[in-house]
Design a protein around this motif. Sequence first.
Motif, PDB file in Angstrom:
ATOM      1  N   LEU A  20      40.975  84.528 -75.893  1.00  0.00           N
ATOM      2  CA  LEU A  20      41.119  83.213 -75.035  1.00  0.00           C
ATOM      3  C   LEU A  20      42.169  83.343 -74.358  1.00  0.00           C
ATOM      4  O   LEU A  20      43.333  83.813 -75.028  1.00  0.00           O
ATOM      5  CB  LEU A  20      41.806  81.774 -76.073  1.00  0.00           C
ATOM      6  N   SER A  21      41.816  83.074 -72.994  1.00  0.00           N
ATOM      7  CA  SER A  21      42.964  82.674 -72.299  1.00  0.00           C
ATOM      8  C   SER A  21      42.589  81.804 -71.713  1.00  0.00           C
ATOM      9  O   SER A  21      42.288  80.626 -71.344  1.00  0.00           O
ATOM     10  CB  SER A  21      42.368  83.815 -70.794  1.00  0.00           C
ATOM     11  N   CYS A  22      44.412  81.878 -70.811  1.00  0.00           N
ATOM     12  CA  CYS A  22      44.302  80.488 -70.631  1.00  0.00           C
ATOM     13  C   CYS A  22      45.490  80.745 -69.103  1.00  0.00           C
ATOM     14  O   CYS A  22      46.721  80.958 -69.660  1.00  0.00           O
ATOM     15  CB  CYS A  22      45.177  79.034 -71.529  1.00  0.00           C
ATOM     16  N   ALA A  23      45.058  80.258 -68.158  1.00  0.00           N
ATOM     17  CA  ALA A  23      46.175  80.022 -67.210  1.00  0.00           C
ATOM     18  C   ALA A  23      46.169  78.820 -66.718  1.00  0.00           C
ATOM     19  O   ALA A  23      45.703  77.757 -66.211  1.00  0.00           O
ATOM     20  CB  ALA A  23      45.182  80.942 -65.999  1.00  0.00           C
ATOM     21  N   SER A  30      57.888  76.469 -63.158  1.00  0.00           N
ATOM     22  CA  SER A  30      58.207  77.045 -64.943  1.00  0.00           C
ATOM     23  C   SER A  30      57.997  76.617 -66.146  1.00  0.00           C
ATOM     24  O   SER A  30      57.380  75.664 -66.074  1.00  0.00           O
ATOM     25  CB  SER A  30      59.751  77.057 -64.912  1.00  0.00           C
ATOM     26  N   ILE A  31      57.461  77.880 -66.545  1.00  0.00           N
ATOM     27  CA  ILE A  31      56.977  77.359 -67.706  1.00  0.00           C
ATOM     28  C   ILE A  31      58.084  77.717 -69.430  1.00  0.00           C
ATOM     29  O   ILE A  31      57.125  78.745 -69.064  1.00  0.00           O
ATOM     30  CB  ILE A  31      55.150  77.838 -68.225  1.00  0.00           C
ATOM     31  N   ALA A  32      58.296  76.779 -69.549  1.00  0.00           N
ATOM     32  CA  ALA A  32      58.872  77.150 -70.663  1.00  0.00           C
ATOM     33  C   ALA A  32      58.103  77.689 -71.908  1.00  0.00           C
ATOM     34  O   ALA A  32      58.611  78.444 -72.240  1.00  0.00           O
ATOM     35  CB  ALA A  32      59.572  76.081 -71.487  1.00  0.00           C
ATOM     36  N   ALA A  33      57.176  77.301 -72.468  1.00  0.00           N
ATOM     37  CA  ALA A  33      56.209  78.072 -73.801  1.00  0.00           C
ATOM     38  C   ALA A  33      54.773  77.614 -73.337  1.00  0.00           C
ATOM     39  O   ALA A  33      54.350  76.687 -72.990  1.00  0.00           O
ATOM     40  CB  ALA A  33      56.746  76.884 -74.577  1.00  0.00           C
ATOM     41  N   MET A  34      54.154  78.475 -74.213  1.00  0.00           N
ATOM     42  CA  MET A  34      52.568  77.942 -74.188  1.00  0.00           C
ATOM     43  C   MET A  34      52.034  78.589 -75.536  1.00  0.00           C
ATOM     44  O   MET A  34      52.757  78.732 -76.411  1.00  0.00           O
ATOM     45  CB  MET A  34      51.777  78.995 -72.828  1.00  0.00           C
ATOM     46  N   GLY A  35      51.216  77.428 -76.245  1.00  0.00           N
ATOM     47  CA  GLY A  35      50.586  77.364 -77.175  1.00  0.00           C
ATOM     48  C   GLY A  35      49.177  77.525 -77.243  1.00  0.00           C
ATOM     49  O   GLY A  35      48.541  77.109 -75.945  1.00  0.00           O
ATOM     50  N   TRP A  36      48.940  77.707 -77.831  1.00  0.00           N
ATOM     51  CA  TRP A  36      47.644  77.634 -78.973  1.00  0.00           C
ATOM     52  C   TRP A  36      47.494  76.592 -79.582  1.00  0.00           C
ATOM     53  O   TRP A  36      48.277  76.238 -80.311  1.00  0.00           O
ATOM     54  CB  TRP A  36      46.163  78.614 -78.945  1.00  0.00           C
ATOM     55  N   TYR A  37      46.335  75.045 -79.965  1.00  0.00           N
ATOM     56  CA  TYR A  37      46.390  74.631 -80.963  1.00  0.00           C
ATOM     57  C   TYR A  37      44.337  74.128 -81.304  1.00  0.00           C
ATOM     58  O   TYR A  37      43.804  74.968 -80.694  1.00  0.00           O
ATOM     59  CB  TYR A  37      46.259  73.098 -79.979  1.00  0.00           C
ATOM     60  N   THR A  68      47.171  87.127 -82.871  1.00  0.00           N
ATOM     61  CA  THR A  68      48.046  87.145 -81.833  1.00  0.00           C
ATOM     62  C   THR A  68      48.509  86.797 -81.097  1.00  0.00           C
ATOM     63  O   THR A  68      47.254  86.499 -79.474  1.00  0.00           O
ATOM     64  CB  THR A  68      48.688  88.945 -81.473  1.00  0.00           C
ATOM     65  N   ILE A  69      49.385  86.024 -80.756  1.00  0.00           N
ATOM     66  CA  ILE A  69      49.514  85.320 -78.968  1.00  0.00           C
ATOM     67  C   ILE A  69      50.457  86.478 -78.218  1.00  0.00           C
ATOM     68  O   ILE A  69      51.587  86.931 -78.998  1.00  0.00           O
ATOM     69  CB  ILE A  69      50.349  83.920 -79.561  1.00  0.00           C
ATOM     70  N   SER A  70      49.961  86.674 -77.258  1.00  0.00           N
ATOM     71  CA  SER A  70      50.652  87.003 -76.137  1.00  0.00           C
ATOM     72  C   SER A  70      51.041  86.135 -74.312  1.00  0.00           C
ATOM     73  O   SER A  70      49.925  84.865 -74.768  1.00  0.00           O
ATOM     74  CB  SER A  70      49.902  88.233 -75.328  1.00  0.00           C
ATOM     75  N   ARG A  71      51.814  86.948 -73.366  1.00  0.00           N
ATOM     76  CA  ARG A  71      51.570  86.151 -72.252  1.00  0.00           C
ATOM     77  C   ARG A  71      51.756  86.446 -71.330  1.00  0.00           C
ATOM     78  O   ARG A  71      52.527  88.061 -71.506  1.00  0.00           O
ATOM     79  CB  ARG A  71      52.410  85.021 -72.307  1.00  0.00           C
ATOM     80  N   ASP A  72      52.051  86.588 -70.087  1.00  0.00           N
ATOM     81  CA  ASP A  72      51.645  87.175 -68.635  1.00  0.00           C
ATOM     82  C   ASP A  72      52.272  86.140 -68.014  1.00  0.00           C
ATOM     83  O   ASP A  72      51.985  85.533 -67.569  1.00  0.00           O
ATOM     84  CB  ASP A  72      50.492  88.189 -68.538  1.00  0.00           C
ATOM     85  N   ASN A  73      54.426  85.789 -68.404  1.00  0.00           N
ATOM     86  CA  ASN A  73      54.704  85.535 -66.996  1.00  0.00           C
ATOM     87  C   ASN A  73      54.516  85.223 -65.750  1.00  0.00           C
ATOM     88  O   ASN A  73      54.687  84.719 -64.778  1.00  0.00           O
ATOM     89  CB  ASN A  73      56.024  85.294 -67.430  1.00  0.00           C
ATOM     90  N   LYS A  75      51.051  85.569 -64.566  1.00  0.00           N
ATOM     91  CA  LYS A  75      49.954  84.727 -64.368  1.00  0.00           C
ATOM     92  C   LYS A  75      50.332  84.045 -64.349  1.00  0.00           C
ATOM     93  O   LYS A  75      49.275  82.757 -64.170  1.00  0.00           O
ATOM     94  CB  LYS A  75      48.763  85.938 -64.613  1.00  0.00           C
ATOM     95  N   ASN A  76      51.116  83.246 -65.221  1.00  0.00           N
ATOM     96  CA  ASN A  76      51.387  82.686 -65.847  1.00  0.00           C
ATOM     97  C   ASN A  76      49.758  82.100 -67.141  1.00  0.00           C
ATOM     98  O   ASN A  76      49.629  81.013 -66.849  1.00  0.00           O
ATOM     99  CB  ASN A  76      51.631  81.281 -64.972  1.00  0.00           C
ATOM    100  N   THR A  77      49.655  83.026 -67.941  1.00  0.00           N
ATOM    101  CA  THR A  77      48.959  82.805 -68.999  1.00  0.00           C
ATOM    102  C   THR A  77      48.849  83.391 -69.968  1.00  0.00           C
ATOM    103  O   THR A  77      50.174  84.429 -70.035  1.00  0.00           O
ATOM    104  CB  THR A  77      47.591  83.869 -68.033  1.00  0.00           C
ATOM    105  N   VAL A  78      48.304  82.583 -71.508  1.00  0.00           N
ATOM    106  CA  VAL A  78      48.756  82.665 -72.438  1.00  0.00           C
ATOM    107  C   VAL A  78      47.770  83.682 -73.217  1.00  0.00           C
ATOM    108  O   VAL A  78      46.475  83.094 -72.719  1.00  0.00           O
ATOM    109  CB  VAL A  78      49.317  81.504 -72.990  1.00  0.00           C
ATOM    110  N   TYR A  79      47.917  84.573 -74.117  1.00  0.00           N
ATOM    111  CA  TYR A  79      46.549  84.733 -74.711  1.00  0.00           C
ATOM    112  C   TYR A  79      46.775  84.783 -75.666  1.00  0.00           C
ATOM    113  O   TYR A  79      47.748  84.273 -76.555  1.00  0.00           O
ATOM    114  CB  TYR A  79      45.856  86.253 -74.097  1.00  0.00           C
ATOM    115  N   LEU A  80      45.071  84.658 -76.886  1.00  0.00           N
ATOM    116  CA  LEU A  80      45.337  84.593 -78.105  1.00  0.00           C
ATOM    117  C   LEU A  80      43.883  85.828 -78.608  1.00  0.00           C
ATOM    118  O   LEU A  80      42.575  84.681 -78.394  1.00  0.00           O
ATOM    119  CB  LEU A  80      44.899  82.798 -78.620  1.00  0.00           C
TER     120      LEU A  80
END
Length: 120
Positions: A20-23, A30-37, A68-73, A75-80
């Motif tokens: 999963l990707s979320c941009a 700024s983005i402090a944290a990102m996550g998946w619910y 596994t969660i990861s992010r590309d700061n 690109k302001n993108t989080v992956y799962l």
Amino acid sequence: QVQLVESGGGLVQVGGSLRLSCAASGNIFSIAAMGWYRQAPGKERELVAAITSGGSTNYADSVKGRFTISRDNAKNTVYLQMNSLKPEDTAVYYCNANMLPYSNRWTYYWGQGTQVTVSS
């Protein structure tokens, strides 16, 4: 206008994988944290995984070792990355981000949700 754009949901068989990707887009300072619910029918929405801007992660016990969660700061993108998927992983997955837009205050934003279905 700040928004979260999700992609990557779909239908997979037991033991399969999805990413999963979320941009985040818009005038974001700024983005402090990102996550998946995720939320399954008849159940409450639950935290799956989260990651801070510094890379600290947190996982639900049910997905540890598989997701596994990861992010590309940049690109302001989080992956799962979801591996070894089980039927109980079937749910609508929602992206969440704590963001500071320009000319605004820190706010939690939600994506539209993406369906993940794991067939048995």
